[in-house]
Design an enzyme around this catalytic site. Sequence first.
Site, PDB file in Angstrom:
ATOM      1  N   GLU A 298       0.609   5.594   1.925  1.00 25.29           N
ATOM      2  CA  GLU A 298       0.480   4.450   1.933  1.00 25.29           C
ATOM      3  C   GLU A 298      -0.414   3.852   3.130  1.00 25.29           C
ATOM      4  O   GLU A 298      -1.158   2.924   3.141  1.00 25.29           O
ATOM      5  CB  GLU A 298       1.857   3.698   1.925  1.00 25.29           C
ATOM      6  CG  GLU A 298       2.542   3.658   0.701  1.00 25.29           C
ATOM      7  CD  GLU A 298       1.914   3.012  -0.677  1.00 25.29           C
ATOM      8  OE1 GLU A 298       1.025   2.275  -0.324  1.00 25.29           O
ATOM      9  OE2 GLU A 298       1.986   3.546  -1.865  1.00 25.29           O
TER      10      GLU A 298
ATOM     11  N   TYR B  26       3.435  -5.340   2.961  1.00 21.59           N
ATOM     12  CA  TYR B  26       3.102  -4.484   1.671  1.00 21.59           C
ATOM     13  C   TYR B  26       3.644  -3.069   1.745  1.00 21.59           C
ATOM     14  O   TYR B  26       4.334  -2.554   0.945  1.00 21.59           O
ATOM     15  CB  TYR B  26       1.661  -4.604   1.324  1.00 21.59           C
ATOM     16  CG  TYR B  26       1.526  -3.145   0.617  1.00 21.59           C
ATOM     17  CD1 TYR B  26       1.640  -3.266  -0.744  1.00 21.59           C
ATOM     18  CD2 TYR B  26       0.663  -2.156   1.220  1.00 21.59           C
ATOM     19  CE1 TYR B  26       1.455  -2.212  -1.740  1.00 21.59           C
ATOM     20  CE2 TYR B  26       0.718  -0.872   0.323  1.00 21.59           C
ATOM     21  CZ  TYR B  26       0.969  -1.009  -1.027  1.00 21.59           C
ATOM     22  OH  TYR B  26       0.828   0.051  -1.816  1.00 21.59           O
TER      23      TYR B  26
ATOM     24  N   ASP C 146       0.313  -6.090  -3.423  1.00 21.51           N
ATOM     25  CA  ASP C 146      -1.172  -5.832  -2.815  1.00 21.51           C
ATOM     26  C   ASP C 146      -2.331  -6.415  -3.586  1.00 21.51           C
ATOM     27  O   ASP C 146      -1.900  -7.048  -4.410  1.00 21.51           O
ATOM     28  CB  ASP C 146      -1.304  -3.974  -2.926  1.00 21.51           C
ATOM     29  CG  ASP C 146      -1.720  -3.458  -4.323  1.00 21.51           C
ATOM     30  OD1 ASP C 146      -1.367  -4.401  -5.277  1.00 21.51           O
ATOM     31  OD2 ASP C 146      -2.469  -2.621  -4.619  1.00 21.51           O
TER      32      ASP C 146
END
Length: 291
Positions: A38, A121, A139
């Site tokens: 991520e 996020y 996102d």
Amino acid sequence: MPESNRLLEPILDWYAGNARDLPWRAPGASPWSILVSEIMLQQTPVVRVLPVWTEWMERWPTPASLARESPGEAVRHWGRLGYPRRALNLHACARAITERHGGEVPTGHDALLALPGVGEYTAAAVASFAFKGRHAVLDTNVRRVLARAVSGQEYPPKATTPPERRLAASLLPDADRAPVWAVAVMELGALVCTARAARCADCPISDLCAWRLAGKPAHDGPARRGQTYAGTDRQCRGRLLAVLRQAHGAVPKDALDVVWDDAPQRERALDGLVTDGLAEVLDDGTYRLPG
DNA sequence: CAAGCGTGGGC
DNA sequence: TGCCCAAGCTT
């Protein structure tokens, strides 16, 4: 009760047949490997992340293994992914996780949010993908899909707004399906409902999409971005850091001077790298990655 | 909160 | 070709 989510089943069905086979989505992917993915994926395309992520997972399969390294090693193995402060963030995450969380990636949204480089996020994504929590994962892909399908706009606002958060929250399915819903909407935005040249013919919700039904009106308002890169401090920092990354050990200043002509800008950029913790000055005036 | 922060690929 | 974009975060 909120109105039921009519997008849910078509998008879940589409995802079942069209999901990419990404390694951080494998059933055995560890929370750490998902956190690393991520952070790497922030503002960076999947195809560029894949080889670096693979190398990192072989080299540093656990937070503890990265925490033992110097921050400079993280920066070196970041390669050319861009935004190298993310390498420092991941290194700081590794140390925070080993020191404060017993070496295990924390499971809760708030604890994740407290980690360096983890924002709204990323906290929601890790809580959802790694720990199967029920969170709105907003996102750029999801924001664009919702802007089009629900709001009838080609693009979402520049920054995430409270109405967007409310909308995303209202669409969350039950706890069992929330994680797959989150990843499925992201995937739809990444593969079909793309920023340019949306592939509406392949879209499972094209018959429900407010934007398509309105005739796909063009985005109104000012152009959304305008960042040139050539000649900027950013480009200069990138050049300087590339020298430090490729050298093992200290670099004489001459070796940095030759990669950028404008001396005042070069000095400013170098100072910035030091301030940001991406470079160190030694007593003899040489430079290196942070030790 | 707008600006700063890398890099490379597609059109 | 230049412009836009890519699973954002921080200050």
